[in-house]
Design a protein around this motif. Structure first.
Motif, PDB file in Angstrom:
ATOM      1  N   ALA A   1      34.769  32.759  51.466  1.00 31.52           N
ATOM      2  CA  ALA A   1      35.362  32.166  50.362  1.00 31.52           C
ATOM      3  C   ALA A   1      34.554  32.571  48.791  1.00 31.52           C
ATOM      4  CB  ALA A   1      35.130  30.309  49.981  1.00 31.52           C
ATOM      5  N   ALA A   2      33.137  32.628  48.716  1.00 38.19           N
ATOM      6  CA  ALA A   2      32.910  32.970  47.577  1.00 38.19           C
ATOM      7  C   ALA A   2      33.221  34.636  47.335  1.00 38.19           C
ATOM      8  CB  ALA A   2      31.384  33.149  48.150  1.00 38.19           C
ATOM      9  N   ALA A   3      33.222  35.715  48.235  1.00 41.62           N
ATOM     10  CA  ALA A   3      33.804  36.542  48.604  1.00 41.62           C
ATOM     11  C   ALA A   3      35.318  36.741  47.922  1.00 41.62           C
ATOM     12  CB  ALA A   3      33.563  37.513  49.418  1.00 41.62           C
ATOM     13  N   VAL A   4      35.935  36.388  48.493  1.00 42.13           N
ATOM     14  CA  VAL A   4      37.148  36.360  47.846  1.00 42.13           C
ATOM     15  C   VAL A   4      36.936  35.797  46.599  1.00 42.13           C
ATOM     16  CG1 VAL A   4      39.453  36.004  48.878  1.00 42.13           C
ATOM     17  CG2 VAL A   4      38.209  36.611  50.635  1.00 42.13           C
ATOM     18  N   ALA A   5      36.667  34.298  46.733  1.00 47.13           N
ATOM     19  CA  ALA A   5      37.524  34.196  44.672  1.00 47.13           C
ATOM     20  C   ALA A   5      36.555  35.321  44.499  1.00 47.13           C
ATOM     21  CB  ALA A   5      36.528  32.910  44.885  1.00 47.13           C
ATOM     22  N   PHE A   6      35.830  35.656  44.385  1.00 43.93           N
ATOM     23  CA  PHE A   6      34.882  36.642  43.061  1.00 43.93           C
ATOM     24  C   PHE A   6      36.242  38.066  43.191  1.00 43.93           C
ATOM     25  CE2 PHE A   6      32.630  39.948  41.664  1.00 43.93           C
ATOM     26  CZ  PHE A   6      31.436  38.990  41.030  1.00 43.93           C
ATOM     27  N   ALA A   7      36.107  38.270  44.144  1.00 43.00           N
ATOM     28  CA  ALA A   7      37.198  39.831  44.145  1.00 43.00           C
ATOM     29  C   ALA A   7      38.537  39.246  43.576  1.00 43.00           C
ATOM     30  CB  ALA A   7      37.647  40.409  45.515  1.00 43.00           C
ATOM     31  N   GLY A   8      38.994  37.426  43.954  1.00 43.47           N
ATOM     32  CA  GLY A   8      40.393  37.356  43.175  1.00 43.47           C
ATOM     33  C   GLY A   8      40.190  37.206  41.662  1.00 43.47           C
ATOM     34  N   ALA A   9      38.978  36.621  41.804  1.00 44.98           N
ATOM     35  CA  ALA A   9      38.792  36.647  39.906  1.00 44.98           C
ATOM     36  C   ALA A   9      38.661  37.902  39.144  1.00 44.98           C
ATOM     37  CB  ALA A   9      37.594  35.468  39.753  1.00 44.98           C
ATOM     38  N   VAL A  10      38.121  38.622  39.765  1.00 43.88           N
ATOM     39  CA  VAL A  10      37.532  39.665  38.441  1.00 43.88           C
ATOM     40  C   VAL A  10      38.675  40.928  38.641  1.00 43.88           C
ATOM     41  CG1 VAL A  10      36.356  42.363  39.131  1.00 43.88           C
ATOM     42  CG2 VAL A  10      35.420  40.311  40.064  1.00 43.88           C
ATOM     43  N   THR A  11      39.952  40.385  39.777  1.00 44.38           N
ATOM     44  CA  THR A  11      41.105  42.034  39.912  1.00 44.38           C
ATOM     45  C   THR A  11      41.792  41.582  38.803  1.00 44.38           C
ATOM     46  OG1 THR A  11      40.428  42.013  42.368  1.00 44.38           O
ATOM     47  CG2 THR A  11      43.136  42.795  41.211  1.00 44.38           C
ATOM     48  N   PRO A  12      42.174  40.648  38.144  1.00 51.23           N
ATOM     49  CA  PRO A  12      43.351  40.437  36.562  1.00 51.23           C
ATOM     50  C   PRO A  12      42.201  41.746  36.109  1.00 51.23           C
ATOM     51  CG  PRO A  12      43.203  38.495  38.210  1.00 51.23           C
ATOM     52  CD  PRO A  12      42.214  38.849  38.358  1.00 51.23           C
ATOM     53  N   PRO A  13      41.590  41.274  35.618  1.00 47.86           N
ATOM     54  CA  PRO A  13      41.251  41.064  34.078  1.00 47.86           C
ATOM     55  C   PRO A  13      40.563  43.034  34.755  1.00 47.86           C
ATOM     56  CG  PRO A  13      39.546  39.713  34.633  1.00 47.86           C
ATOM     57  CD  PRO A  13      40.736  39.557  35.719  1.00 47.86           C
ATOM     58  N   TRP A  14      40.283  43.705  35.820  1.00 49.57           N
ATOM     59  CA  TRP A  14      39.646  44.775  36.233  1.00 49.57           C
ATOM     60  C   TRP A  14      40.077  44.558  37.361  1.00 49.57           C
ATOM     61  CZ3 TRP A  14      34.214  46.602  34.844  1.00 49.57           C
ATOM     62  CH2 TRP A  14      34.553  48.323  34.249  1.00 49.57           C
ATOM     63  N   PRO A  15      41.536  45.334  37.314  1.00 55.54           N
ATOM     64  CA  PRO A  15      41.738  45.856  38.660  1.00 55.54           C
ATOM     65  C   PRO A  15      41.085  47.147  39.655  1.00 55.54           C
ATOM     66  CG  PRO A  15      43.780  45.847  36.955  1.00 55.54           C
ATOM     67  CD  PRO A  15      42.242  46.082  36.595  1.00 55.54           C
ATOM     68  N   ALA A  16      40.686  48.310  39.459  1.00 55.05           N
ATOM     69  CA  ALA A  16      39.415  48.595  40.531  1.00 55.05           C
ATOM     70  C   ALA A  16      38.576  48.484  40.162  1.00 55.05           C
ATOM     71  CB  ALA A  16      39.301  50.242  39.298  1.00 55.05           C
ATOM     72  N   ALA A  17      37.996  47.537  39.489  1.00 53.09           N
ATOM     73  CA  ALA A  17      36.755  46.707  39.986  1.00 53.09           C
ATOM     74  C   ALA A  17      37.193  45.819  41.159  1.00 53.09           C
ATOM     75  CB  ALA A  17      35.798  46.163  38.955  1.00 53.09           C
ATOM     76  N   GLY A  18      38.075  44.755  41.300  1.00 55.28           N
ATOM     77  CA  GLY A  18      38.506  44.395  41.778  1.00 55.28           C
ATOM     78  C   GLY A  18      38.945  44.772  43.556  1.00 55.28           C
ATOM     79  N   ALA A  19      39.556  45.812  43.611  1.00 53.92           N
ATOM     80  CA  ALA A  19      39.796  46.636  44.067  1.00 53.92           C
ATOM     81  C   ALA A  19      38.306  47.118  45.569  1.00 53.92           C
ATOM     82  CB  ALA A  19      40.623  47.539  44.376  1.00 53.92           C
ATOM     83  N   ALA A  20      37.264  47.296  44.479  1.00 50.97           N
ATOM     84  CA  ALA A  20      35.452  47.990  45.363  1.00 50.97           C
ATOM     85  C   ALA A  20      35.692  46.091  45.921  1.00 50.97           C
ATOM     86  CB  ALA A  20      35.157  48.209  44.284  1.00 50.97           C
ATOM     87  N   CYS A  21      35.142  45.277  44.477  1.00 49.38           N
ATOM     88  CA  CYS A  21      34.802  43.770  45.300  1.00 49.38           C
ATOM     89  C   CYS A  21      35.978  43.496  46.462  1.00 49.38           C
ATOM     90  CB  CYS A  21      34.974  43.603  44.372  1.00 49.38           C
ATOM     91  SG  CYS A  21      33.780  43.075  42.755  1.00 49.38           S
ATOM     92  N   ALA A  22      36.790  43.482  46.794  1.00 50.97           N
ATOM     93  CA  ALA A  22      38.316  43.207  47.390  1.00 50.97           C
ATOM     94  C   ALA A  22      37.463  44.139  49.172  1.00 50.97           C
ATOM     95  CB  ALA A  22      39.452  43.471  47.226  1.00 50.97           C
ATOM     96  N   VAL A  23      37.489  45.108  48.980  1.00 48.86           N
ATOM     97  CA  VAL A  23      36.240  46.077  50.123  1.00 48.86           C
ATOM     98  C   VAL A  23      35.263  44.921  50.831  1.00 48.86           C
ATOM     99  CG1 VAL A  23      35.253  48.130  51.097  1.00 48.86           C
ATOM    100  CG2 VAL A  23      37.293  47.926  49.416  1.00 48.86           C
ATOM    101  N   MET A  24      34.485  44.744  49.592  1.00 50.62           N
ATOM    102  CA  MET A  24      33.094  44.617  49.839  1.00 50.62           C
ATOM    103  C   MET A  24      33.117  42.862  50.597  1.00 50.62           C
ATOM    104  SD  MET A  24      30.329  45.531  46.907  1.00 50.62           S
ATOM    105  CE  MET A  24      31.292  44.849  45.598  1.00 50.62           C
ATOM    106  N   ALA A  25      34.107  42.174  49.727  1.00 51.39           N
ATOM    107  CA  ALA A  25      34.473  41.440  50.210  1.00 51.39           C
ATOM    108  C   ALA A  25      35.346  41.067  51.613  1.00 51.39           C
ATOM    109  CB  ALA A  25      35.970  40.492  49.743  1.00 51.39           C
TER     110      ALA A  25
END
Length: 182
Positions: free
Chosen positions: A114-138
């Protein structure tokens, strides 16, 4: 009733097949991923890097990620885990090296996911590339939670859905607050 029993049985069968099995790299990566995700260290470090090196967009993404992660943890640990108590996968399914770090809390839903997906999901709108990297980690965090025997697959799926909900809540909170003020 039969459908719920079938879902539970399928969930248990899938967990039994996945726990401790899989590609050899997962066995080497799982302890590293588990340690990084413990106490949300991975997400705090990522937020720090985004804020330090990403300028205004990085600071916005970091703030959104941390806020969504906190919301997901509250919803999961203070809410869902208290409403539905579920035992973790049986000890005999789990490789001995994974047993020492086994949590005692309810298995449902996965708070790490839940924490991992929430973080990645919230990072994606302001910075899609960073959000994609976070989604892989999630995704790695979610896979590790089942692989290590800490959770059933359905725990991880519902943790992910809860994380997406927390990210959506954080993303839409300013609009909702603005509407209520007007």
């Amino acid at each position: 009733m039969g459908t719920m029993a079938d879902l539970r049985d399928g969930d248990h069968l899938l967990a039994r097949r996945v726990i401790g099995c899989g590609p050899s790299w997962m066995g080497r990566a799982a302890p590293v991923v588990q340690e990084a995700a413990e106490h949300t260290k991975l997400w705090w470090a990522t937020a720090g890097a985004l804020a330090a090196f990403g300028g205004w967009r990085g600071r916005t993404a970091a703030a959104a990620g941390i806020t969504a992660m906190a919301a997901a943890e509250v919803l999961c640990n203070a809410g869902a885990k208290q409403l539905y108590r579920r035992r973790r996968p049986p000890r005999e399914w789990i490789p001995p090296e994974e047993l020492q770090d086994r949590p005692d809390s309810s298995s449902f839903p996965s708070g790490h996911t839940a924490a991992a997906v929430a973080f990645a999901g919230a990072v994606t709108p302001p910075w899609p590339a960073a959000g994609a990297a976070c989604a892989v980690m999630a995704g790695l965090v979610a896979a590790e939670r089942v692989y290590s025997g800490a959770h059933y697959p359905s725990d991880v799926v519902f943790g992910g859905l809860l994380g997406l909900g927390a990210a959506a809540l954080v993303r839409n909170a300013p609009k909702l607050l603005w509407r209520s003020v007007r």
